[in-house]
Scaffold this active site. Structure first.
Site, short mmCIF file in Angstrom:
data_model
loop_
_atom_site.label_atom_id
_atom_site.label_comp_id
_atom_site.label_asym_id
_atom_site.label_seq_id
_atom_site.Cartn_x
_atom_site.Cartn_y
_atom_site.Cartn_z
N LYS A 83 0.92 -1.22 -0.02
CA LYS A 83 0.07 0.03 0.15
C LYS A 83 0.95 1.17 0.06
O LYS A 83 2.08 1.08 0.40
CB LYS A 83 -0.97 -0.11 1.25
CG LYS A 83 -2.19 0.78 1.24
CD LYS A 83 -3.16 -0.01 0.44
CE LYS A 83 -4.61 0.94 -0.02
NZ LYS A 83 -5.28 0.15 -0.47
N SER A 103 -7.56 -6.19 -10.70
CA SER A 103 -6.23 -5.87 -11.12
C SER A 103 -5.20 -7.16 -11.24
O SER A 103 -4.40 -6.98 -12.04
CB SER A 103 -5.48 -5.33 -9.56
OG SER A 103 -6.00 -3.92 -9.56
P1 NAD Z 1 -12.60 7.89 -3.98
O1 NAD Z 1 -11.65 8.86 -3.35
O2 NAD Z 1 -12.97 7.47 -5.14
O3 NAD Z 1 -14.05 8.18 -2.90
C1 NAD Z 1 -13.96 8.36 -1.59
C2 NAD Z 1 -15.43 8.74 -1.04
O4 NAD Z 1 -15.58 8.86 0.30
C3 NAD Z 1 -15.63 10.00 -1.69
O5 NAD Z 1 -16.91 10.05 -1.81
C4 NAD Z 1 -15.40 10.99 -0.40
O6 NAD Z 1 -16.35 12.22 -0.42
C5 NAD Z 1 -15.85 10.04 0.65
N1 NAD Z 1 -15.26 10.56 1.91
C6 NAD Z 1 -14.14 10.78 2.27
N2 NAD Z 1 -13.88 11.08 3.71
C7 NAD Z 1 -15.31 10.81 4.09
C8 NAD Z 1 -15.61 10.98 5.58
N3 NAD Z 1 -15.05 11.51 6.52
N4 NAD Z 1 -17.11 10.91 5.60
C9 NAD Z 1 -17.78 10.63 4.56
N5 NAD Z 1 -17.39 10.31 3.19
C10 NAD Z 1 -16.28 10.58 3.01
O7 NAD Z 1 -12.09 6.41 -3.08
P2 NAD Z 1 -12.61 4.98 -3.25
O8 NAD Z 1 -11.50 4.19 -4.37
O9 NAD Z 1 -14.08 4.67 -3.65
O10 NAD Z 1 -12.15 4.25 -1.95
C11 NAD Z 1 -13.37 4.16 -0.85
C12 NAD Z 1 -12.87 2.96 -0.07
O11 NAD Z 1 -12.87 1.79 -0.72
C13 NAD Z 1 -11.58 3.19 0.57
O12 NAD Z 1 -11.36 2.74 1.88
C14 NAD Z 1 -10.63 2.42 -0.14
O13 NAD Z 1 -9.28 1.98 0.34
C15 NAD Z 1 -11.55 1.32 -0.53
N6 NAD Z 1 -11.42 0.47 -1.58
C16 NAD Z 1 -11.06 1.00 -2.85
C17 NAD Z 1 -10.66 0.20 -3.93
C18 NAD Z 1 -10.40 0.65 -5.30
O14 NAD Z 1 -10.57 -0.21 -6.07
N7 NAD Z 1 -10.70 2.01 -5.36
C19 NAD Z 1 -10.42 -1.22 -3.63
C20 NAD Z 1 -10.66 -1.93 -2.46
C21 NAD Z 1 -10.97 -0.98 -1.39
#
Ligand code: NAD
Length: 433
Positions: free
Chosen positions: A118, A361
């Site tokens: 990470k 991935s």
């Molecule tokens: P992103 O940046 O696309 O979206 C994040 C979202 O969370 C946004 O809508 C943001 O406004 C919101 N957010 C951030 N802080 C917040 C808070 N305090 N309260 C409410 N909303 C809040 O990110 P993502 O890729 O969608 O990732 C979201 C989660 O999923 C993370 O925990 C990430 O580690 C996990 N994740 C992502 C992936 C991936 O493929 N992108 C894979 C596995 C896990």
């Protein structure tokens, strides 16, 4: 002045919210419950390598600003390390370490030939211009280049890092290496070797695990209700899949606030609204919803899809959902988890629920190595198969050992990794007699 008691309480609260402490606690509990040799815990509890880098960026006003970035590599015994890169002001070394351990467990549960990695940069990307963001992305890759590569450690997107950012990063890496190496990073745009279906993969995987959980509980999804916290890549894609399954999504929030409609939000219309550059909480045809209130909505399914430490001793008591699908990594504190256990909520733990991203991935990395690309239907079918297998594996352990899904998921992941320790001769007898 803070009294000694207040300080002690504050220390405990911080400890309970530090994801690195949380994952180490879960590893300790699971290895003990499995009667695994103490050595297994010691081999698992910390990453094999963590790099901290300083990233100087010339800002648009001419001054140099130094950003701090990290890359954590947990274990590479099952394959190269793999995991996303996060841009967020709250990024820190412990968070990145914890996220890399979760990645190891996730890949192990789904039988993917990867260890966990990470990365992250302490930055609020909204405060940077596009040029500054590109320079930051490229310079970060330059700084971590000695550690990454298709057989070493393979980055991917996470919070605030889109395919566009991945495009800048791989371009920088290829320039430094002098030739194209598409398998060094996943989640890149399809035109330069990304996989069909990757953008939607995590949300698709989340929705598959929800379908599996609903079938365990005998819940009919068509007509069921759901709420989501987080409407980025994972949240919005999950919402779209659930919407197509007939689930009525009544509430969604993001970092700035949210929206509510008891009759169900028009998800496709909201997605169009957001795609045009609008923020979700300004959507006109719905009532406002706060991040505090989203937890307590009267819904069947609640999906945290934002950041860590959201389901806590303060928010968990309000949850009415029967299924909590942890689309985010580490959304639940141990105290929040205990409350969900007492309420008999069916929790789909993060290391299973959001594994669709790393699975596609993996498919991207395989396609890059073959130089032969699958159609989206084929990718989606393979993803569905993997997610169902992973869910069933965890469910079987839950039933056999009469434990919760989270403990069963840790058991599945740890078991796989322990077998590899044994096969490599790192430990003789993994199980205590
Ligand atoms: P992103 O940046 O696309 O979206 C994040 C979202 O969370 C946004 O809508 C943001 O406004 C919101 N957010 C951030 N802080 C917040 C808070 N305090 N309260 C409410 N909303 C809040 O990110 P993502 O890729 O969608 O990732 C979201 C989660 O999923 C993370 O925990 C990430 O580690 C996990 N994740 C992502 C992936 C991936 O493929 N992108 C894979 C596995 C896990």
């Amino acid at each position: 002045m803070q009294s000694r008691k207040d300080k002690a309480e504050a220390d405990i609260t911080t400890h309970l919210k530090n994801p690195y402490d949380i994952v180490q606690g879960l590893l300790k509990d699971s290895t003990t419950a499995l009667r695994l040799n103490e050595n297994v815990y010691h081999l698992l509890k910390q990453p094999m390598r963590v790099l901290e880098v300083s990233i100087p960026v010339r800002m648009d006003d001419g001054r140099i600003e130094n950003f701090t970035g990290y890359r954590s590599q947990h274990l590479d015994i099952l394959g190269p390390t793999k995991g996303g890169i996060r841009f967020h002001p709250d990024v820190n070394a412990d968070e990145v370490k914890a996220l890399s351990i979760w990645m190891s467990l996730k890949s192990a549960i789904l039988n993917l030939p990867f260890g966990g990695g990470k990365g992250g940069i302490i930055v609020d990307p909204d405060e940077l211009s596009e040029r500054e963001l590109e320079t930051l992305s490229r310079t970060y890759i330059e700084k971590i280049t000695p550690l990454i590569g298709p057989q070493k450690d393979i980055p991917a997107p996470d919070i605030n890092t889109s395919p566009k950012v991945m495009g800048w990063m791989i371009d920088e890496y290829d320039k430094l290496r002098g030739h194209n190496i598409p398998g060094m990073l996943t989640g890149k745009p399809v035109i330069i070797g990304g996989s069909a279906g990757r953008l939607a993969a995590t949300g698709r995987g989340v929705s598959i695990t929800i379908q599996e959980a609903a079938s365990v509980l005998g819940m009919e999804l068509n007509g069921a209700t759901a709420a989501l916290q987080g409407f980025g890549n994972v949240g919005s894609m999950t919402a779209e899949f659930l919407h197509h399954l007939g689930v009525k999504i009544t509430g969604i929030t993001n970092a700035h606030g949210g929206i509510y409609d008891e009759n169900g939000l028009d998800i496709p219309d909201i997605q169009q609204f957001v795609k045009k550059g609008n923020v979700v909480h300004t959507y006109p045809d719905a009532d406002p919803l706060t991040n505090e209130d989203v937890f307590g909505l009267p819904v069947d399914i609640f999906i945290p899809a934002a950041v860590e430490n959201q389901i806590t001793k303060n928010t968990a008591p309000a949850i009415q959902a029967k299924i909590v699908a942890e689309a985010a990594n580490g959304p639940t504190t141990p105290e929040g988890d205990k409350i969900m256990e007492e309420k008999d909520i069916f929790v789909i733990p993060d290391i299973l629920c959001n594994a669709g991203g790393v699975t596609v991935s993996y498919f991207e990395w395989v396609q890059n190595a073959m130089n032969y690309y699958w159609k989206e239907d084929e990718v989606n079918a393979k993803l569905t198969e993997k997610m169902k297998e992973g869910f069933q594996k965890v469910l079987d352990i839950r039933r056999e050992k009469q434990i919760r899904m989270r403990q069963a998921a840790y058991t599945a992941g740890i078991h796989q990794i322990t077998e590899a320790f044994h096969a490599r001769g790192w430990i003789e007898e993994p199980y205590d007699k």
